[in-house]
Write an enzyme that holds these catalytic residues in place. Structure first.
Site, PDB file in Angstrom:
ATOM      1  N   ARG A   1       0.844  -1.207   0.000  1.00  0.00           N
ATOM      2  CA  ARG A   1       0.000   0.000   0.000  1.00  0.00           C
ATOM      3  C   ARG A   1       0.876   1.254   0.000  1.00  0.00           C
ATOM      4  NH1 ARG A   1      -5.120   0.183   0.761  1.00  0.00           N
ATOM      5  NH2 ARG A   1      -5.150  -1.864   1.777  1.00  0.00           N
TER       6      ARG A   1
ATOM      7  N   GLU B   1       0.437  -7.846  -3.856  1.00  0.00           N
ATOM      8  CA  GLU B   1      -0.797  -7.084  -4.071  1.00  0.00           C
ATOM      9  C   GLU B   1      -0.480  -5.595  -4.023  1.00  0.00           C
ATOM     10  OE1 GLU B   1      -4.483  -5.593  -1.273  1.00  0.00           O
ATOM     11  OE2 GLU B   1      -3.737  -7.627  -0.959  1.00  0.00           O
TER      12      GLU B   1
ATOM     13  N   THR C   1      -7.972  -3.550  -2.678  1.00  0.00           N
ATOM     14  CA  THR C   1      -8.913  -2.447  -2.524  1.00  0.00           C
ATOM     15  C   THR C   1      -9.693  -2.227  -3.821  1.00  0.00           C
ATOM     16  OG1 THR C   1      -7.226  -1.470  -1.078  1.00  0.00           O
ATOM     17  CG2 THR C   1      -9.208  -0.203  -1.394  1.00  0.00           C
TER      18      THR C   1
ATOM     19  N   LYS D   1     -11.147 -13.518   2.487  1.00  0.00           N
ATOM     20  CA  LYS D   1     -10.184 -12.666   3.176  1.00  0.00           C
ATOM     21  C   LYS D   1     -10.819 -12.235   4.493  1.00  0.00           C
ATOM     22  CE  LYS D   1      -8.403  -7.942   2.652  1.00  0.00           C
ATOM     23  NZ  LYS D   1      -8.216  -6.838   1.677  1.00  0.00           N
TER      24      LYS D   1
ATOM     25  N   GLY E   1      -3.244  -6.717  10.747  1.00  0.00           N
ATOM     26  CA  GLY E   1      -2.650  -6.962  12.056  1.00  0.00           C
ATOM     27  C   GLY E   1      -1.766  -8.191  12.146  1.00  0.00           C
TER      28      GLY E   1
ATOM     29  N   GLY F   1       0.684  -6.152   5.383  1.00  0.00           N
ATOM     30  CA  GLY F   1       0.816  -4.789   4.908  1.00  0.00           C
ATOM     31  C   GLY F   1       1.903  -4.029   5.629  1.00  0.00           C
ATOM     32  N   SER F   2       1.516  -3.217   6.617  1.00  0.00           N
ATOM     33  CA  SER F   2       2.447  -2.276   7.233  1.00  0.00           C
ATOM     34  C   SER F   2       3.571  -2.938   8.018  1.00  0.00           C
ATOM     35  CB  SER F   2       1.689  -1.311   8.152  1.00  0.00           C
ATOM     36  OG  SER F   2       0.986  -2.012   9.148  1.00  0.00           O
TER      37      SER F   2
END
Length: 198
Positions: free
Chosen positions: A9, A32, A61, A121, A151, A171-172
């Site tokens: 992202r 992704e 998204t 998901k 998370g 992700g992050s």
């Protein structure tokens, strides 16, 4: 599809190939690019051209059927959404893409499966946790692929796999815009090791 999906992202076309090569070298096989990233379709097209069949490339998204068509036109293989929308699933399957809608309840999950999706998901997993994953595994059709997203980190990735996740979206805790390749590699290796050890 199984294992770790790298969610990039915020990535830009200028850095996407270097990040892709680093992730592939660590053993990550699926990337992704969320569509709310800058010039997301340009990044997706670049990944598809560079890696071909060596990596599975998808868009995240994805909110409507029109976006599904744009994703399909890039040559990408996956459509992932934060929500379930039957039209998105139907269009993804019409365009022969792997469809993974986001669901947060069994009702949404069964509706998504009835619409023809390929995998669920579970989002956001920091709220659903491993307990929901275990419970859902006992009621959904045997073999339903469920991916935990939101998370998940190197500290808990093994718990999700042990609870029955076919894979996880990271992700992050893996990628943030501007991250150095050395740090990205360290994080990716820790995630792959945690998944393999579970």
């Amino acid at each position: 599809m199984k294992g770790v999906i790298a969610i990039l992202r915020g990535i830009t076309p200028g850095e996407v190939l270097a990040v892709g090569h680093a992730l592939q070298a660590c053993g990550i096989g699926c990337i992704e690019v969320p569509l709310n990233s800058p010039q997301a379709f340009v990044s997706i097209e670049a990944l598809v051209r560079e890696f071909g069949d060596r990596l599975s490339v998808g868009a995240g998204t994805v909110m409507d059927a029109e976006q599904v068509d744009r994703v399909a036109d890039t040559g990408a293989q996956l459509v992932l959404s934060p929500h379930f929308d039957a039209q998105v699933v139907h269009q993804a399957k019409k365009r022969r893409l792997y469809s993974m809608p986001g669901v947060a309840t069994p009702t949404e999950g069964f509706a998504a499966l009835a619409a023809g999706c390929d995998a669920l998901k579970l989002f956001p997993s920091e709220l659903l946790g491993t307990a929901a994953l275990r419970a859902w595994s006992s009621v959904f059709p045997a073999g339903t692929p469920m991916f935990s997203v939101g998370g998940v980190s190197a500290d808990n990735i093994g718990a999700y796999k042990s609870a029955g996740a076919a894979g996880v979206g990271i992700g992050s805790s893996l990628y943030a815009p501007g991250i150095g390749i050395q740090e990205l590699t360290r994080r990716a290796q820790a995630l792959i090791a945690g998944w393999a050890a579970a």
